[in-house]
Motif scaffolding. Structure first.
Motif, mmCIF file in Angstrom:
data_model
loop_
_atom_site.group_PDB
_atom_site.id
_atom_site.type_symbol
_atom_site.label_atom_id
_atom_site.label_comp_id
_atom_site.label_asym_id
_atom_site.label_seq_id
_atom_site.Cartn_x
_atom_site.Cartn_y
_atom_site.Cartn_z
ATOM 1 N N ASN A 136 -0.675 -6.163 -4.551
ATOM 2 C CA ASN A 136 -1.271 -7.379 -4.739
ATOM 3 C C ASN A 136 -0.519 -7.706 -3.680
ATOM 4 O O ASN A 136 0.842 -8.267 -3.310
ATOM 5 C CB ASN A 136 -0.253 -7.697 -6.289
ATOM 6 C CG ASN A 136 -1.436 -8.721 -6.556
ATOM 7 O OD1 ASN A 136 -2.334 -8.079 -7.350
ATOM 8 N ND2 ASN A 136 -0.986 -10.051 -6.127
ATOM 9 N N SER A 137 -0.699 -8.816 -3.081
ATOM 10 C CA SER A 137 -0.460 -9.952 -2.985
ATOM 11 C C SER A 137 0.901 -10.991 -2.787
ATOM 12 O O SER A 137 0.913 -10.899 -3.918
ATOM 13 C CB SER A 137 -1.452 -11.210 -1.286
ATOM 14 O OG SER A 137 -2.412 -10.053 -0.997
ATOM 15 N N ILE A 138 2.263 -11.147 -2.225
ATOM 16 C CA ILE A 138 2.795 -12.305 -2.973
ATOM 17 C C ILE A 138 2.766 -13.703 -2.095
ATOM 18 O O ILE A 138 1.743 -13.728 -1.116
ATOM 19 C CB ILE A 138 4.142 -11.797 -1.920
ATOM 20 C CG1 ILE A 138 4.443 -11.382 -1.114
ATOM 21 C CG2 ILE A 138 3.834 -10.844 -3.317
ATOM 22 C CD1 ILE A 138 5.632 -11.260 -0.742
ATOM 23 N N PRO A 139 3.503 -14.949 -2.531
ATOM 24 C CA PRO A 139 3.477 -15.984 -1.773
ATOM 25 C C PRO A 139 3.246 -15.738 -0.263
ATOM 26 O O PRO A 139 4.260 -15.682 0.288
ATOM 27 C CB PRO A 139 3.666 -17.340 -2.671
ATOM 28 C CG PRO A 139 3.937 -16.257 -3.774
ATOM 29 C CD PRO A 139 3.977 -14.939 -3.764
ATOM 30 N N SER A 140 3.293 -16.424 0.806
ATOM 31 C CA SER A 140 2.382 -16.068 2.405
ATOM 32 C C SER A 140 2.507 -15.326 2.686
ATOM 33 O O SER A 140 4.256 -14.167 3.387
ATOM 34 C CB SER A 140 3.893 -17.302 3.003
ATOM 35 O OG SER A 140 4.209 -18.801 2.628
ATOM 36 N N ASP A 141 2.215 -14.145 2.093
ATOM 37 C CA ASP A 141 2.420 -12.710 2.355
ATOM 38 C C ASP A 141 1.874 -12.732 4.148
ATOM 39 O O ASP A 141 1.183 -12.824 4.117
ATOM 40 C CB ASP A 141 0.847 -11.641 1.682
ATOM 41 C CG ASP A 141 1.811 -10.283 1.390
ATOM 42 O OD1 ASP A 141 1.628 -9.985 2.205
ATOM 43 O OD2 ASP A 141 1.653 -9.797 0.831
ATOM 44 N N PRO A 142 3.329 -11.633 4.305
ATOM 45 C CA PRO A 142 3.532 -11.624 6.165
ATOM 46 C C PRO A 142 1.881 -9.727 6.049
ATOM 47 O O PRO A 142 1.354 -10.216 7.909
ATOM 48 C CB PRO A 142 4.744 -11.047 6.432
ATOM 49 C CG PRO A 142 5.156 -10.547 4.497
ATOM 50 C CD PRO A 142 4.381 -11.125 4.033
ATOM 51 N N ASN A 143 1.863 -9.189 4.953
ATOM 52 C CA ASN A 143 0.694 -8.532 5.533
ATOM 53 C C ASN A 143 -0.738 -7.866 4.795
ATOM 54 O O ASN A 143 -1.297 -7.567 5.125
ATOM 55 C CB ASN A 143 1.459 -7.237 4.768
ATOM 56 C CG ASN A 143 3.051 -6.473 5.138
ATOM 57 O OD1 ASN A 143 2.989 -6.066 6.127
ATOM 58 N ND2 ASN A 143 4.059 -6.115 4.484
ATOM 59 N N GLY A 144 -0.688 -9.507 4.510
ATOM 60 C CA GLY A 144 -2.446 -9.631 4.093
ATOM 61 C C GLY A 144 -2.871 -9.291 3.701
ATOM 62 O O GLY A 144 -1.745 -8.585 2.229
ATOM 63 N N ALA A 145 -3.356 -9.084 2.999
ATOM 64 C CA ALA A 145 -4.584 -8.660 0.894
ATOM 65 C C ALA A 145 -4.550 -7.321 1.179
ATOM 66 O O ALA A 145 -5.292 -7.374 -0.526
ATOM 67 C CB ALA A 145 -5.795 -9.881 1.601
ATOM 68 N N ARG A 190 1.034 -1.054 0.693
ATOM 69 C CA ARG A 190 0.141 -0.349 0.257
ATOM 70 C C ARG A 190 1.022 1.135 -0.024
ATOM 71 O O ARG A 190 0.644 2.470 -0.533
ATOM 72 C CB ARG A 190 -1.208 0.388 1.618
ATOM 73 C CG ARG A 190 -1.990 0.889 1.103
ATOM 74 C CD ARG A 190 -3.229 1.197 2.407
ATOM 75 N NE ARG A 190 -3.380 2.438 2.393
ATOM 76 C CZ ARG A 190 -4.729 2.075 3.068
ATOM 77 N NH1 ARG A 190 -4.653 2.036 3.995
ATOM 78 N NH2 ARG A 190 -5.407 3.523 3.291
ATOM 79 N N GLN A 191 1.371 1.418 0.976
ATOM 80 C CA GLN A 191 2.998 2.838 0.966
ATOM 81 C C GLN A 191 3.314 2.663 -0.479
ATOM 82 O O GLN A 191 3.797 3.889 -1.254
ATOM 83 C CB GLN A 191 3.819 2.431 1.567
ATOM 84 C CG GLN A 191 3.396 2.334 3.403
ATOM 85 C CD GLN A 191 4.632 2.149 4.499
ATOM 86 O OE1 GLN A 191 5.149 0.875 3.659
ATOM 87 N NE2 GLN A 191 4.534 2.322 5.677
ATOM 88 N N ALA A 192 3.840 1.379 -0.798
ATOM 89 C CA ALA A 192 4.358 1.658 -2.551
ATOM 90 C C ALA A 192 3.819 1.911 -3.897
ATOM 91 O O ALA A 192 3.634 2.658 -3.961
ATOM 92 C CB ALA A 192 5.415 0.322 -2.653
ATOM 93 N N GLU A 193 2.357 1.837 -3.795
ATOM 94 C CA GLU A 193 1.622 2.258 -4.292
ATOM 95 C C GLU A 193 1.390 3.219 -4.664
ATOM 96 O O GLU A 193 0.532 3.927 -5.666
ATOM 97 C CB GLU A 193 0.042 1.020 -4.615
ATOM 98 C CG GLU A 193 -1.357 1.730 -5.402
ATOM 99 C CD GLU A 193 -2.317 1.151 -5.141
ATOM 100 O OE1 GLU A 193 -2.450 -0.129 -5.392
ATOM 101 O OE2 GLU A 193 -3.058 1.843 -3.990
ATOM 102 N N SER A 194 0.933 3.448 -3.575
ATOM 103 C CA SER A 194 0.807 5.347 -3.455
ATOM 104 C C SER A 194 1.714 6.368 -3.209
ATOM 105 O O SER A 194 1.334 7.527 -4.421
ATOM 106 C CB SER A 194 0.231 5.563 -1.598
ATOM 107 O OG SER A 194 -1.053 4.331 -1.004
ATOM 108 N N ALA A 195 2.779 5.570 -2.878
ATOM 109 C CA ALA A 195 4.319 6.589 -3.487
ATOM 110 C C ALA A 195 4.252 6.199 -5.083
ATOM 111 O O ALA A 195 4.907 7.518 -5.048
ATOM 112 C CB ALA A 195 5.116 6.434 -2.464
#
Length: 480
Positions: free
Chosen positions: A389-398, A373-378
């Motif tokens: 977008n989520s990545i496999p075993s994403d630690p930050n959730g969907a 979310r931070q990267a998208e906004s920046a």
């Protein structure tokens, strides 16, 4: 300016004048949307730029027609011209993809998937159940029969790709209707490589024994061997359904052939008609003859009345995709994705699966200390339009995610090539390298707020403008 460009400019200028006479704010928003798209690096994998011919086709009086039913069998009168439109769109779809049957009524990709799911249930569950109950159709069922049938329809199993591995929410994600209508499980990717492990999919399928095996993806940056998925489906007696919404343009453009083309291997194939196919927003179902009659019941089974004006635009887009130029475009989409991936890798950015061989590049932004979310906004601040977008075993959730998904179809339509996509990678890495996570009101690390370095956004927009000016969007289109 060419005669065609002059006609297009005149048509859109006059159309906006007509709109402005009723609601000028809508006309202004439309003008601004074109200006914004022209000034941005559009890298959302699910977006593209439809041709003026496709766009204009949607703005006609076909929008005024109700046409529930199928060609030659409508529940409304005076649908002869809609029959022509739907027949042409289906004909182009069959010829383009080599499909036995095409259904062009779905309003979206989700609608197409719902039509496919219920068609499979009707074919493999409802019809045998009716025969068992001694009924010819559902109108003959008693309430007790209905209870029995509902239990059978609602107790079927679906196996699809997990969301964090790159699947789509309609592939059995629990909050989605597909996760509620089926008893579902999901397969993922290899935890080390991020690649599909067909042996693991086979083992999961043999254990779970699904009625439906769903293949396809929305954020998996590699190709799929659909012949292997067919083998797995056959081994467990499952129907193979492929959602090719993202890569339909690469199939149409003959970039994906043989085992990587889902149409010869799947029972049912669904797709959107925009994204890499570069048509109007809508959906479509391709099927073998076995499922044709069931798919034809999409309305009233799942859909309402078809959008005749959008079906007309689908016909135009599919006709465009049958031209030799589209194959050249599709190959450039794949080549440009390679260029973008190589540009990231040589700048030490981390990519899921280590690269790409389709149109998607999935960047792991945790190496920059950021959430998706931070990267998208920046990036948006800097004029680079992407989606987290989520990545496999994403630690930050969907919601916050740890990845950014990039796609090359839109900028390829504008004419970007290898050098431009390498420059895009440089700009993205520079923005993310100069972005820091913000803090919460309590003083802790935030997953949403961020701080972008001074001047980075302006410098990125200036560098982007140089490329965008060389590859104008809808060249020659000037609004009065």
């Amino acid at each position: 300016m060419s005669d065609l460009s002059s006609l297009t400019s005149s048509a859109y200028s006059q159309a906006l004048e007509v709109i402005a006479s009723v609601e000028p704010r809508i006309a202004e928003a439309t003008r601004q949307e074109l200006a914004d798209q022209r000034a941005s690096l559009k890298l959302i994998a699910s977006e593209n730029y439809a041709s003026p011919a496709v766009l204009m086709t949607m703005g006609t009086w076909f929008s005024d027609k109700y046409a529930e039913g199928t060609v030659g069998h409508r529940f409304y009168a005076a649908c002869q011209n809609v029959d022509t439109v739907e027949s042409l769109a289906a004909e182009h779809a069959r010829e383009l993809f080599g499909a036995e049957y095409a259904y062009v009524q779905p309003h979206s990709g989700i609608d197409a998937n719902l039509v496919a799911y219920w068609s499979i249930l009707a074919n493999r569950v409802e019809s045998p159940a009716l025969e068992k109950l001694g009924a010819k159709n559902v109108s003959e069922l008693t309430e007790a029969d209905w209870e029995s049938l509902r239990a059978e329809l609602g107790n079927q199993r679906l196996l699809g790709m997990s969301l964090d591995a790159g699947g789509h929410l309609t592939h059995g994600f629990r909050p989605n209707i597909s996760g509620k209508m089926f008893h579902q499980q999901q397969y993922g990717t290899d935890p080390e490589t991020g690649l599909l492990d067909y042996d693991a999919v086979r083992a999961k399928a043999k254990e779970f024994k699904p009625l439906v095996l769903v293949a396809g993806y929305s954020a998996y940056p590699r190709r799929v061997n659909f012949a292997k998925m067919r083998e797995i489906a056959d081994e467990v007696g499952a129907v193979l359904m492929v959602d090719m919404a993202h890569f339909a343009g690469l199939v149409a453009g003959k970039v994906f052939t043989g085992d990587e083309n889902p149409v010869p291997h799947a029972d049912i194939v669904t797709t959107t008609t925009h994204k890499s196919l570069r048509g109007p927003r809508g959906g479509m179902v391709l099927a073998t003859k076995e499922f044709a009659a069931d798919v034809d019941r999409g309305c009233p089974m799942v859909l309402g009345g078809p959008l005749s004006h959008v079906m007309a635009a689908k016909a135009v887009a599919l006709a465009e995709a049958r031209q030799p130029a589209f194959q050249s475009y599709a190959q450039k989409v794949a080549d440009n994705a390679q260029s973008l991936a190589e540009g990231f890798l040589k700048r030490d950015a981390r990519l899921v699966t280590g690269g790409t061989d389709n149109h998607i590049v999935l960047l792991d932004v945790t190496s920059f200390g950021l959430t998706g979310r931070q990267a998208e906004s920046a990036l948006l601040d800097a004029g680079v339009v992407t989606n987290r977008n989520s990545i496999p075993s994403d630690p930050n959730g969907a919601w916050y995610t740890s990845g950014i998904r990039f796609g090359t179809p839109a900028l390829t339509t504008r004419g970007f090539g290898h050098d431009e996509f390498d420059k895009v990678a440089e700009l993205v890495v520079n923005v993310l390298s100069n972005t820091k996570p913000g803090t919460t009101k309590a003083g802790g690390p935030s997953k949403a707020s961020y701080e972008l370095g001074d001047g980075v956004a302006d410098n990125t927009r200036a560098a982007s403008a140089e490329m965008l000016d060389k590859h104008p969007l809808y060249p020659g289109l000037e609004l009065a």
